[in-house]
Design a protein around this motif. Sequence first.
Motif, PDB file in Angstrom:
ATOM      1  N   ARG A  77       3.876   0.108  -7.713  1.00  0.00           N
ATOM      2  CA  ARG A  77       2.416   0.250  -7.626  1.00  0.00           C
ATOM      3  C   ARG A  77       1.997   1.676  -7.967  1.00  0.00           C
ATOM      4  O   ARG A  77       1.058   1.892  -8.735  1.00  0.00           O
ATOM      5  CB  ARG A  77       1.933  -0.093  -6.212  1.00  0.00           C
ATOM      6  CG  ARG A  77       1.996  -1.559  -5.914  1.00  0.00           C
ATOM      7  CD  ARG A  77       1.566  -1.831  -4.475  1.00  0.00           C
ATOM      8  NE  ARG A  77       1.952  -3.171  -4.087  1.00  0.00           N
ATOM      9  CZ  ARG A  77       1.261  -4.259  -4.393  1.00  0.00           C
ATOM     10  NH1 ARG A  77       0.149  -4.141  -5.066  1.00  0.00           N
ATOM     11  NH2 ARG A  77       1.670  -5.448  -4.021  1.00  0.00           N
ATOM     12  N   GLU A 143      -3.433   4.446   1.272  1.00  0.00           N
ATOM     13  CA  GLU A 143      -3.456   3.141   1.936  1.00  0.00           C
ATOM     14  C   GLU A 143      -4.236   2.122   1.105  1.00  0.00           C
ATOM     15  O   GLU A 143      -3.821   0.976   0.960  1.00  0.00           O
ATOM     16  CB  GLU A 143      -4.096   3.268   3.323  1.00  0.00           C
ATOM     17  CG  GLU A 143      -3.074   3.574   4.392  1.00  0.00           C
ATOM     18  CD  GLU A 143      -3.700   3.746   5.761  1.00  0.00           C
ATOM     19  OE1 GLU A 143      -4.654   3.009   6.081  1.00  0.00           O
ATOM     20  OE2 GLU A 143      -3.230   4.635   6.489  1.00  0.00           O
ATOM     21  N   TYR A 144      -5.359   2.572   0.553  1.00  0.00           N
ATOM     22  CA  TYR A 144      -6.182   1.672  -0.259  1.00  0.00           C
ATOM     23  C   TYR A 144      -5.388   1.144  -1.450  1.00  0.00           C
ATOM     24  O   TYR A 144      -5.454  -0.030  -1.791  1.00  0.00           O
ATOM     25  CB  TYR A 144      -7.453   2.397  -0.739  1.00  0.00           C
ATOM     26  CG  TYR A 144      -8.294   1.564  -1.682  1.00  0.00           C
ATOM     27  CD1 TYR A 144      -9.093   0.529  -1.183  1.00  0.00           C
ATOM     28  CD2 TYR A 144      -8.253   1.773  -3.053  1.00  0.00           C
ATOM     29  CE1 TYR A 144      -9.839  -0.258  -2.039  1.00  0.00           C
ATOM     30  CE2 TYR A 144      -9.000   0.994  -3.916  1.00  0.00           C
ATOM     31  CZ  TYR A 144      -9.788  -0.026  -3.403  1.00  0.00           C
ATOM     32  OH  TYR A 144     -10.518  -0.819  -4.267  1.00  0.00           O
ATOM     33  N   GLU A 146      -2.234   0.909  -1.586  1.00  0.00           N
ATOM     34  CA  GLU A 146      -0.994   0.322  -1.057  1.00  0.00           C
ATOM     35  C   GLU A 146       0.248   1.065  -1.554  1.00  0.00           C
ATOM     36  O   GLU A 146       1.212   0.448  -2.033  1.00  0.00           O
ATOM     37  CB  GLU A 146      -0.916  -1.161  -1.452  1.00  0.00           C
ATOM     38  CG  GLU A 146      -2.104  -1.962  -0.930  1.00  0.00           C
ATOM     39  CD  GLU A 146      -2.261  -3.296  -1.642  1.00  0.00           C
ATOM     40  OE1 GLU A 146      -1.299  -4.059  -1.641  1.00  0.00           O
ATOM     41  OE2 GLU A 146      -3.344  -3.532  -2.191  1.00  0.00           O
ATOM     42  N   ASN A 148       2.014   3.292   0.384  1.00  0.00           N
ATOM     43  CA  ASN A 148       3.001   3.529   1.445  1.00  0.00           C
ATOM     44  C   ASN A 148       4.116   2.499   1.321  1.00  0.00           C
ATOM     45  O   ASN A 148       3.863   1.314   1.136  1.00  0.00           O
ATOM     46  CB  ASN A 148       2.340   3.394   2.823  1.00  0.00           C
ATOM     47  CG  ASN A 148       1.223   4.401   3.016  1.00  0.00           C
ATOM     48  OD1 ASN A 148       1.224   5.463   2.403  1.00  0.00           O
ATOM     49  ND2 ASN A 148       0.244   4.064   3.850  1.00  0.00           N
ATOM     50  N   SER A 149       5.346   2.965   1.399  1.00  0.00           N
ATOM     51  CA  SER A 149       6.455   2.032   1.223  1.00  0.00           C
ATOM     52  C   SER A 149       7.724   2.598   1.855  1.00  0.00           C
ATOM     53  O   SER A 149       7.663   3.586   2.614  1.00  0.00           O
ATOM     54  CB  SER A 149       6.658   1.773  -0.274  1.00  0.00           C
ATOM     55  OG  SER A 149       7.616   0.772  -0.480  1.00  0.00           O
TER      56      SER A 149
ATOM     57  N   ASP B 100      -2.833 -10.230  -7.088  1.00  0.00           N
ATOM     58  CA  ASP B 100      -3.105  -8.864  -6.653  1.00  0.00           C
ATOM     59  C   ASP B 100      -4.177  -8.287  -7.587  1.00  0.00           C
ATOM     60  O   ASP B 100      -3.879  -7.613  -8.565  1.00  0.00           O
ATOM     61  CB  ASP B 100      -1.806  -8.040  -6.741  1.00  0.00           C
ATOM     62  CG  ASP B 100      -1.933  -6.664  -6.113  1.00  0.00           C
ATOM     63  OD1 ASP B 100      -3.075  -6.179  -5.982  1.00  0.00           O
ATOM     64  OD2 ASP B 100      -0.898  -6.073  -5.776  1.00  0.00           O
TER      65      ASP B 100
END
Lengths: 287, 130
Positions: A77, A143-144, A146, A148-149, B100
């Motif tokens: 991402r 966070e928006y 995504e 974080n992993s 998504d």
Amino acid sequence: MISLLEYFVFMLLIAFGAGFLGSLVGIGGGIIIVPALTLLFGVPVPIAAGASLIAVIATSSGAGFIAYGKDSPANYRAGMLLMTVLATGSVLGAVATVYASRSSYEWVVFLVFGVVMLVSASDLYVTRNREDHAMSVDDPVAEYFELNSSYYDHTKKKRIEYHPTKVYHGLGVMFSAGILSGMLGIGGGVFNNIAMSSIMRFPLKVSVATSNLMLGLTAAASVGIYYLSGFIYPLLSAPVVIGILLGSINGRKLMTRSKNSLIRTLFILVIVAVGIEMILKGVGIII
Amino acid sequence: MKCDTTSLIKKILCYGVISSTLLMVSGTIIILVLCSQAQSPLTLLIANDGFGSSMLNSFTICTSEGQIADFFMGSGILVLIAIPVSRLGITVVQFISDRDRKYVVISAFVAVVIAISFLVIGPLEACFKL
């Protein structure tokens, strides 16, 4: 006057050296091959940049095949988000170089390349002993998107969670990295790592793996402009690609078996010397 | 990323790099065997400065046999360029199948930038020498 065979041997050897050294210190060969072609052989910058971009795609795809998979620490991402500015910058950079070459502003490209080499050398020096770091700061933008992993660290034998931050700053640096990649025909991996690791606080392993995902696509974004403008020469690109691929495969083998601090130091010195030479050529002191 | 996509991308990377390298090696061998007496293209490359109307290719230095070599080397380059582009295409499809939306838009934007580079800026640059 050299023969065709000698020409191919020269090009293969230079590209092999670029790929070999590049993979030993974890960067692509573009930062070596472009100055080699322009300073040693007098090849015009857009033609050298075009050949180098083709080689970047080859090495990134080759390395991607080896590293790609479920266990890869790459953040897909983040890679795709950063590609939006990388690709845009890369296209603008390629247009700038083609324009600069046609309007006698090629010296600007030499100057920028020299500065980029000095910055890359300083980053290689600063990060020579860097450890991975995981941050625990929550960023609403990360966070928006995504971002974080976590990934499994095989050396520490545990799962590492990470929470990147300063997404907008990282996007800004990535845009500049894209411009430099398209303009100079380099992968720009060093700048990707500065943005992801130093600014956005991705762990180094994640930023290296994600950067590798992006290199080929960044090069592909600008290579179309060089190709359609007639700056991609199969006779130059073929030996460069073959040499860099062979060099990077052998460099990687050696890297796993040796401590490379001395090689890294030597490499930094070479980059500094060539960077200064490119700047001198840019300002007209060396013709 | 699902497993099936992962293995598909791995196959594209593997076969893409191998086939493009084989094409380039074949072109190099052909030109070295058929045009062994030809001169290095460097002189032409530098003299031409890349901006002349006569694009340097194998034909320039080695008449008709060079065309075959150029075809192989040029095809290898095109296969290489196609690797990251097809990888992006698969990623877009994967995000669509995952529903998504955010990343469908983001990856589609990247695809549009690359398409503009190949289909708009490149041809404009070639035609009008901007």
